[in-house]
Design a protein around this motif. Structure first.
Motif, PDB file in Angstrom:
ATOM      1  N   ASP A 326       0.815  -1.215   0.000  1.00  0.00           N
ATOM      2  CA  ASP A 326       0.000   0.000   0.000  1.00  0.00           C
ATOM      3  C   ASP A 326       0.851   1.268   0.000  1.00  0.00           C
ATOM      4  O   ASP A 326       0.502   2.256  -0.653  1.00  0.00           O
ATOM      5  N   TRP A 327       1.963   1.275   0.760  1.00  0.00           N
ATOM      6  CA  TRP A 327       2.772   2.496   0.835  1.00  0.00           C
ATOM      7  C   TRP A 327       3.274   2.900  -0.546  1.00  0.00           C
ATOM      8  O   TRP A 327       3.372   4.100  -0.853  1.00  0.00           O
ATOM      9  N   TYR A 328       3.560   1.909  -1.384  1.00  0.00           N
ATOM     10  CA  TYR A 328       4.053   2.184  -2.731  1.00  0.00           C
ATOM     11  C   TYR A 328       2.929   2.752  -3.605  1.00  0.00           C
ATOM     12  O   TYR A 328       3.141   3.698  -4.370  1.00  0.00           O
ATOM     13  N   LYS A 329       1.743   2.195  -3.474  1.00  0.00           N
ATOM     14  CA  LYS A 329       0.608   2.650  -4.280  1.00  0.00           C
ATOM     15  C   LYS A 329       0.231   4.097  -3.959  1.00  0.00           C
ATOM     16  O   LYS A 329      -0.270   4.821  -4.815  1.00  0.00           O
ATOM     17  N   GLU A 330       0.486   4.516  -2.733  1.00  0.00           N
ATOM     18  CA  GLU A 330       0.130   5.866  -2.305  1.00  0.00           C
ATOM     19  C   GLU A 330       1.207   6.896  -2.639  1.00  0.00           C
ATOM     20  O   GLU A 330       0.978   8.101  -2.501  1.00  0.00           O
ATOM     21  N   LEU A 331       2.366   6.443  -3.084  1.00  0.00           N
ATOM     22  CA  LEU A 331       3.499   7.339  -3.316  1.00  0.00           C
ATOM     23  C   LEU A 331       3.340   8.074  -4.641  1.00  0.00           C
ATOM     24  O   LEU A 331       3.071   7.473  -5.682  1.00  0.00           O
ATOM     25  N   ASP A 332       3.499   9.391  -4.595  1.00  0.00           N
ATOM     26  CA  ASP A 332       3.422  10.220  -5.798  1.00  0.00           C
ATOM     27  C   ASP A 332       4.825  10.729  -6.109  1.00  0.00           C
ATOM     28  O   ASP A 332       5.285  11.729  -5.554  1.00  0.00           O
ATOM     29  N   LEU A 333       5.510  10.035  -6.996  1.00  0.00           N
ATOM     30  CA  LEU A 333       6.894  10.386  -7.319  1.00  0.00           C
ATOM     31  C   LEU A 333       6.942  11.552  -8.295  1.00  0.00           C
ATOM     32  O   LEU A 333       6.385  11.480  -9.382  1.00  0.00           O
ATOM     33  N   LYS A 334       7.615  12.615  -7.890  1.00  0.00           N
ATOM     34  CA  LYS A 334       7.856  13.743  -8.772  1.00  0.00           C
ATOM     35  C   LYS A 334       9.355  13.956  -8.841  1.00  0.00           C
ATOM     36  O   LYS A 334      10.009  14.145  -7.814  1.00  0.00           O
ATOM     37  N   SER A 335       9.897  13.901 -10.038  1.00  0.00           N
ATOM     38  CA  SER A 335      11.345  13.903 -10.203  1.00  0.00           C
ATOM     39  C   SER A 335      11.868  15.264 -10.635  1.00  0.00           C
ATOM     40  O   SER A 335      11.258  15.945 -11.467  1.00  0.00           O
ATOM     41  N   LEU A 336      13.001  15.658 -10.065  1.00  0.00           N
ATOM     42  CA  LEU A 336      13.751  16.787 -10.610  1.00  0.00           C
ATOM     43  C   LEU A 336      14.352  16.355 -11.946  1.00  0.00           C
ATOM     44  O   LEU A 336      14.819  15.222 -12.083  1.00  0.00           O
ATOM     45  N   GLU A 337      14.357  17.253 -12.897  1.00  0.00           N
ATOM     46  CA  GLU A 337      14.959  16.939 -14.187  1.00  0.00           C
ATOM     47  C   GLU A 337      16.478  16.996 -14.048  1.00  0.00           C
ATOM     48  O   GLU A 337      17.052  18.055 -13.788  1.00  0.00           O
ATOM     49  N   ILE A 338      17.118  15.839 -14.214  1.00  0.00           N
ATOM     50  CA  ILE A 338      18.562  15.733 -14.028  1.00  0.00           C
ATOM     51  C   ILE A 338      19.192  15.091 -15.259  1.00  0.00           C
ATOM     52  O   ILE A 338      18.682  14.101 -15.769  1.00  0.00           O
ATOM     53  N   ASP A 339      20.288  15.653 -15.712  1.00  0.00           N
ATOM     54  CA  ASP A 339      21.107  14.992 -16.740  1.00  0.00           C
ATOM     55  C   ASP A 339      22.167  14.195 -16.000  1.00  0.00           C
ATOM     56  O   ASP A 339      23.167  14.742 -15.518  1.00  0.00           O
ATOM     57  N   TRP A 340      21.944  12.892 -15.907  1.00  0.00           N
ATOM     58  CA  TRP A 340      22.811  12.064 -15.064  1.00  0.00           C
ATOM     59  C   TRP A 340      24.212  11.912 -15.633  1.00  0.00           C
ATOM     60  O   TRP A 340      25.173  11.683 -14.871  1.00  0.00           O
ATOM     61  N   GLN A 341      24.368  12.052 -16.918  1.00  0.00           N
ATOM     62  CA  GLN A 341      25.718  11.986 -17.483  1.00  0.00           C
ATOM     63  C   GLN A 341      26.523  13.217 -17.075  1.00  0.00           C
ATOM     64  O   GLN A 341      27.700  13.122 -16.726  1.00  0.00           O
ATOM     65  N   VAL A 342      25.875  14.385 -17.090  1.00  0.00           N
ATOM     66  CA  VAL A 342      26.544  15.595 -16.610  1.00  0.00           C
ATOM     67  C   VAL A 342      26.901  15.440 -15.140  1.00  0.00           C
ATOM     68  O   VAL A 342      28.003  15.808 -14.701  1.00  0.00           O
ATOM     69  N   MET A 343      25.980  14.885 -14.374  1.00  0.00           N
ATOM     70  CA  MET A 343      26.240  14.661 -12.951  1.00  0.00           C
ATOM     71  C   MET A 343      27.448  13.749 -12.755  1.00  0.00           C
ATOM     72  O   MET A 343      28.301  14.000 -11.904  1.00  0.00           O
ATOM     73  N   ALA A 344      27.512  12.685 -13.545  1.00  0.00           N
ATOM     74  CA  ALA A 344      28.631  11.751 -13.432  1.00  0.00           C
ATOM     75  C   ALA A 344      29.952  12.432 -13.800  1.00  0.00           C
ATOM     76  O   ALA A 344      30.978  12.205 -13.159  1.00  0.00           O
ATOM     77  N   ASP A 345      29.899  13.287 -14.827  1.00  0.00           N
ATOM     78  CA  ASP A 345      31.118  13.957 -15.295  1.00  0.00           C
ATOM     79  C   ASP A 345      31.595  15.029 -14.322  1.00  0.00           C
ATOM     80  O   ASP A 345      32.802  15.253 -14.178  1.00  0.00           O
ATOM     81  N   LYS A 346      30.651  15.700 -13.656  1.00  0.00           N
ATOM     82  CA  LYS A 346      30.998  16.871 -12.853  1.00  0.00           C
ATOM     83  C   LYS A 346      31.047  16.617 -11.345  1.00  0.00           C
ATOM     84  O   LYS A 346      31.582  17.445 -10.594  1.00  0.00           O
ATOM     85  N   GLU A 347      30.486  15.493 -10.907  1.00  0.00           N
ATOM     86  CA  GLU A 347      30.323  15.284  -9.468  1.00  0.00           C
ATOM     87  C   GLU A 347      31.638  15.413  -8.700  1.00  0.00           C
ATOM     88  O   GLU A 347      31.713  16.113  -7.681  1.00  0.00           O
ATOM     89  N   ALA A 348      32.687  14.754  -9.156  1.00  0.00           N
ATOM     90  CA  ALA A 348      33.963  14.780  -8.434  1.00  0.00           C
ATOM     91  C   ALA A 348      34.497  16.206  -8.315  1.00  0.00           C
ATOM     92  O   ALA A 348      34.959  16.629  -7.244  1.00  0.00           O
ATOM     93  N   GLU A 349      34.441  16.948  -9.417  1.00  0.00           N
ATOM     94  CA  GLU A 349      34.914  18.340  -9.409  1.00  0.00           C
ATOM     95  C   GLU A 349      34.091  19.198  -8.447  1.00  0.00           C
ATOM     96  O   GLU A 349      34.643  19.964  -7.645  1.00  0.00           O
TER      97      GLU A 349
END
Length: 363
Positions: A326-349
């Motif tokens: 039930d907890w999953y059915k009630e969850l309303d997922l709203k995502s931030l728009e993320i470019d994960w490749q940019v995140m991977a490239d820039k995270e360490a810096e």
């Protein structure tokens, strides 16, 4: 009479030889049968040896899953080490010439991308791979997302209700929250690196200065950076602070399975939804057992059970909605728009700059 005796002996011998050949063929067929998810030489019947797991997952959950795995494969001796996702990446990187671990269980999408690009992970096509959204796996299947982890605002519900706490990311910068915020040590944590990098990304990845300024203001409100998650939980429970940033699964686990009075606020503008992934270490000593463990983790029955017991959001797209809790059915997922490749490239810096120039200097 003698001729009849000799003929009888010859016929008896031939029948015994044929029977022996038939038995041998049956035995050979039985010993080579296996599951579609296993590889040649490793079957349900003969799986044995060791399996070394590096994991960033909750230790109680890890132990529970391993116990269930050993019910199916009792002759596989499983060892595990718990550490942050970034620490796992550094360890696997350092052991590249002589891998000591076999299976990486629980790594951020960014960390897994880096590991794949450094040839640290095995390319392999498991039986369930077509049931995983392309956004949640590597193009060459060197890593596969096991679950989705929304990163949210965590509170002590004895101190405030979800309605009284900060409703969005920018609300955390309000001076009224000064010294109310506790943060798990950032550099060692894949969760925190993802949250902090996301805050920079949302301000503009091309020019991180605005993101750095945002994190400087958050630092001004931060009372302490704790050494590890357990220290974070204890300090938050003792009301040494009332707010943190953490992943939804661990918050729900602590809320429903412990005495900790924790709750969460899902940010109004959306949450970075991290793909928590797994991978097999390239040139692992126990590669076959690592493959068996991955197949076990992604079995539909296992994933549904983990959702019910450990609040996981599975990545498999072929699980029936009515089978989920039930907890999953009630969850309303709203995502931030993320470019994960940019995140991977820039995270360490970005994180190096934060650690050197911002941490502890915003006050």
């Amino acid at each position: 009479m003698k001729r009849f005796t000799w003929l009888s002996l010859i016929l008896t011998t031939l029948l015994l030889v044929l029977a022996a050949c038939s038995d041998a063929e049956e035995t050979t067929n039985e010993s080579t049968q296996g599951n579609s998810g296993t590889t040649e030489g490793t079957t349900e019947e003969n799986a044995s040896g060791k399996l070394v797991i590096y994991t960033g997952r909750d230790e109680n959950m890890v132990q529970g899953v391993i116990e269930k795995f050993n019910e199916r494969y009792p002759d596989i001796e499983v060892e595990y080490m718990t550490m942050g996702a970034q620490q796992i990446l550094e360890r696997v990187r350092g052991e590249k010439a002589n891998p000591q671990g076999d299976f990486w269980w629980g790594g951020t999408q960014a960390a897994m991308m880096v590991a794949a690009n450094e040839d640290l992970l095995l390319q392999w096509d498991p039986s369930f791979i077509d049931a995983i959204d392309p956004l949640h796996k590597d193009e060459q299947n060197r890593w596969v997302g096991e679950m989705l982890l929304p990163e949210v605002i965590m509170i002590n519900s004895d101190v405030m209700s979800p309605e009284e706490g900060p409703q969005d990311w920018d609300d955390l910068l309000d001076p009224k929250w000064k010294d109310e915020i506790l943060i798990r040590g950032v550099l060692a944590s894949g969760t925190m690196r993802t949250i902090y990098s996301s805050m920079i990304f949302r301000q503009g990845a091309d020019d991180p200065s605005k993101g750095y300024e945002w994190l400087k203001q958050l630092d001004a409100n931060t009372k302490e950076y704790t050494q590890d998650p357990n220290a974070l939980y204890l300090k938050l429970a003792r009301q040494e602070g009332s707010i943190s940033l953490w992943n939804l699964q661990d918050i729900l686990l602590k809320k429903h399975t412990t005495d900790y009075t924790f709750d969460f606020i899902y940010p109004e503008s959306g949450a970075p939804i991290l793909v928590d992934a797994v991978g097999i270490v390239n040139n692992a000593k126990n590669e076959e057992n690592a493959k068996l463990f991955m197949e076990f983790l992604f079995d539909q029955e296992t994933m549904i059970e983990l959702s019910k017991e450990y609040y996981q959001i599975p990545t498999r797209t072929d699980i029936a909605a009515d089978a989920m809790p039930d907890w999953y059915k009630e969850l309303d997922l709203k995502s931030l728009e993320i470019d994960w490749q940019v995140m991977a490239d820039k995270e360490a810096e970005w994180m190096e700059y934060w650690d050197t120039n911002i941490k502890g200097k915003g006050k």
